[in-house]
Scaffold this active site. Structure first.
Site, PDB file in Angstrom:
ATOM      1  N   TRP A   1     -13.125  -0.317  -1.673  1.00  0.00           N
ATOM      2  CA  TRP A   1     -11.969   0.189  -2.431  1.00  0.00           C
ATOM      3  C   TRP A   1     -11.031   0.997  -1.532  1.00  0.00           C
ATOM      4  CZ3 TRP A   1     -14.647   2.278  -7.540  1.00  0.00           C
ATOM      5  CH2 TRP A   1     -15.114   1.177  -8.268  1.00  0.00           C
ATOM      6  N   LYS A   2     -11.429   1.150  -0.276  1.00  0.00           N
ATOM      7  CA  LYS A   2     -10.652   1.972   0.672  1.00  0.00           C
ATOM      8  C   LYS A   2     -10.249   3.267  -0.052  1.00  0.00           C
ATOM      9  CE  LYS A   2      -9.060  -2.072   3.202  1.00  0.00           C
ATOM     10  NZ  LYS A   2      -8.075  -2.622   4.115  1.00  0.00           N
TER      11      LYS A   2
ATOM     12  N   HIS B   1     -14.327  -0.170  10.616  1.00  0.00           N
ATOM     13  CA  HIS B   1     -13.213  -0.929  10.040  1.00  0.00           C
ATOM     14  C   HIS B   1     -11.955  -0.749  10.908  1.00  0.00           C
ATOM     15  CE1 HIS B   1      -9.853  -1.942   7.414  1.00  0.00           C
ATOM     16  NE2 HIS B   1     -10.692  -2.817   6.888  1.00  0.00           N
TER      17      HIS B   1
ATOM     18  N   GLU C   1     -12.867  -9.501  10.598  1.00  0.00           N
ATOM     19  CA  GLU C   1     -11.618  -9.165   9.931  1.00  0.00           C
ATOM     20  C   GLU C   1     -10.490  -9.138  10.956  1.00  0.00           C
ATOM     21  OE1 GLU C   1     -12.932  -6.940   6.090  1.00  0.00           O
ATOM     22  OE2 GLU C   1     -12.109  -5.544   7.545  1.00  0.00           O
TER      23      GLU C   1
ATOM     24  N   GLY D   1      -4.269  -6.768   4.742  1.00  0.00           N
ATOM     25  CA  GLY D   1      -3.126  -6.218   4.005  1.00  0.00           C
ATOM     26  C   GLY D   1      -1.936  -7.162   3.914  1.00  0.00           C
TER      27      GLY D   1
ATOM     28  N   SER E   1      -7.262  -9.988   3.353  1.00  0.00           N
ATOM     29  CA  SER E   1      -6.429 -10.583   2.300  1.00  0.00           C
ATOM     30  C   SER E   1      -7.127 -11.678   1.492  1.00  0.00           C
ATOM     31  CB  SER E   1      -5.112 -11.106   2.896  1.00  0.00           C
ATOM     32  OG  SER E   1      -4.456 -10.058   3.575  1.00  0.00           O
TER      33      SER E   1
ATOM     34  N   GLY F   1     -10.615  -6.611  -0.135  1.00  0.00           N
ATOM     35  CA  GLY F   1      -9.881  -5.349  -0.209  1.00  0.00           C
ATOM     36  C   GLY F   1      -9.079  -5.286  -1.493  1.00  0.00           C
TER      37      GLY F   1
HETATM   38  P1  PGA Z   1      -7.299  -6.571   2.230  1.00  0.00           P
HETATM   39  O1  PGA Z   1      -8.334  -5.664   3.017  1.00  0.00           O
HETATM   40  O2  PGA Z   1      -8.102  -7.594   1.479  1.00  0.00           O
HETATM   41  O3  PGA Z   1      -6.579  -5.635   1.342  1.00  0.00           O
HETATM   42  O4  PGA Z   1      -6.444  -7.229   3.253  1.00  0.00           O
HETATM   43  C1  PGA Z   1      -9.398  -6.292   3.669  1.00  0.00           C
HETATM   44  C2  PGA Z   1     -10.154  -5.356   4.543  1.00  0.00           C
HETATM   45  O5  PGA Z   1      -9.552  -4.538   5.253  1.00  0.00           O
HETATM   46  O6  PGA Z   1     -11.386  -5.428   4.551  1.00  0.00           O
END
Ligand code: PGA
Length: 257
Positions: free
Chosen positions: A10-11, A96, A168, A174, A214, A235
């Site tokens: 969920w960051k 990350h 990633e 993002g 993404s 994300g």
């Molecule tokens: P995102 O993030 O799906 O929003 O691009 C992915 C991640 O950083 O793990």
């Protein structure tokens, strides 16, 4: 066979406890009794206990987005692995891209954290991936090899099977679109081969490599149709229970084929 995984970080997108609890309850209702694959959620530290209380008894596990590289001591603001263990975390995300970029996390620190997580019985999700600049300079393989070998440095082979790598590519985080699924498969296969070359077939074949960047309900199926992609790390598009469920279902479908 490697068990497939769908996890969501969920960051800091979820920035209130109320919203976090609501989302956890919804996700529990949507996918809480699916056990064909492994599922996990990584909320912000102060929510972990509350989210755990919701998810206990379901097949969704939980974990943290980071932890300290040291067990104990004068590290203001850091979170020790022992507390994550006491909160019954199963997973801890390490290295990350945002931590590497915004908080100066280095491969050496990542390695310390991987070692500590294994010591405390936490499954490390080690994030690796090339930047756009690496890609422009055709440096992606060197970058990935370096990150993988640093992460695994000094770890016993039999402990390696616990580790999950999250590939990633930084340029795909993002964004509106993921990396191309065939490119993803080729990079996962490259990563697996680096592990096999250095630590043998058993280690390389048992380590799971999931893709993040993404991931959306639309891309989930294509991304997981190749053999070296062991699941997805979600994300933004995992902040909605219906999306999370449809990503889970795509991964299950591809697993059965
Ligand atoms: P995102 O993030 O799906 O929003 O691009 C992915 C991640 O950083 O793990």
């Amino acid at each position: 066979m490697r068990k497939k995984i769908v996890g969501a970080s969920w960051k800091m997108h979820i920035n209130s406890i109320k919203n976090g609890l609501e989302l956890a309850k919804e996700i529990k209702d949507y996918v809480g009794n699916i056990d064909d694959i492994e599922m996990f959620i990584l909320p912000a530290f102060p929510m972990i206990k509350l989210i755990a209380d919701i998810l206990k008894g379901t097949s969704i596990k939980w974990g943290a987005q980071n932890m300290c590289f040291s067990e104990k001591g004068a590290y203001t603001g850091e979170v020790p692995p022992q507390i994550l263990k006491e909160l019954e975390c199963n997973y801890v995300e390490i290295g990350h891209a945002e931590r590497r970029m915004l908080f100066n996390e280095r491969d050496e620190t990542v390695n310390k954290k991987v070692k500590l997580s294994l010591k405390y019985g936490l499954i490390p999700i080690v994030c690796i991936g090339e930047t756009q600049e690496d890609l422009d300079n055709n440096f992606q393989n060197v970058k990935l090899r370096t990150q993988v070998l640093w992460a695994l440095n000094g770890i016993e082979k039999q402990e390696m099977r616990e580790i999950i790598f999250a590939y990633e590519p930084v340029w795909a985080i993002g964004k509106q679109k993921t990396a191309d699924p065939e490119y993803v498969q080729s990079m996962h296969s490259f990563i697996r081969n680096v592990i096999i070359e250095n630590y043998g077939y058993e280690a390389g074949n048992s380590i799971r490599i999931i893709y993040g960047g993404s991931v959306s309900p639309e891309s989930a199926s294509l991304l997981t149709k190749y053999g070296d992609v062991d699941g997805l790390f979600v994300g933004r598009f995992g902040l909605n229970a219906q999306n999370f469920k449809s990503i889970v279902q795509s991964v299950i479908k591809n697993n059965i084929k």
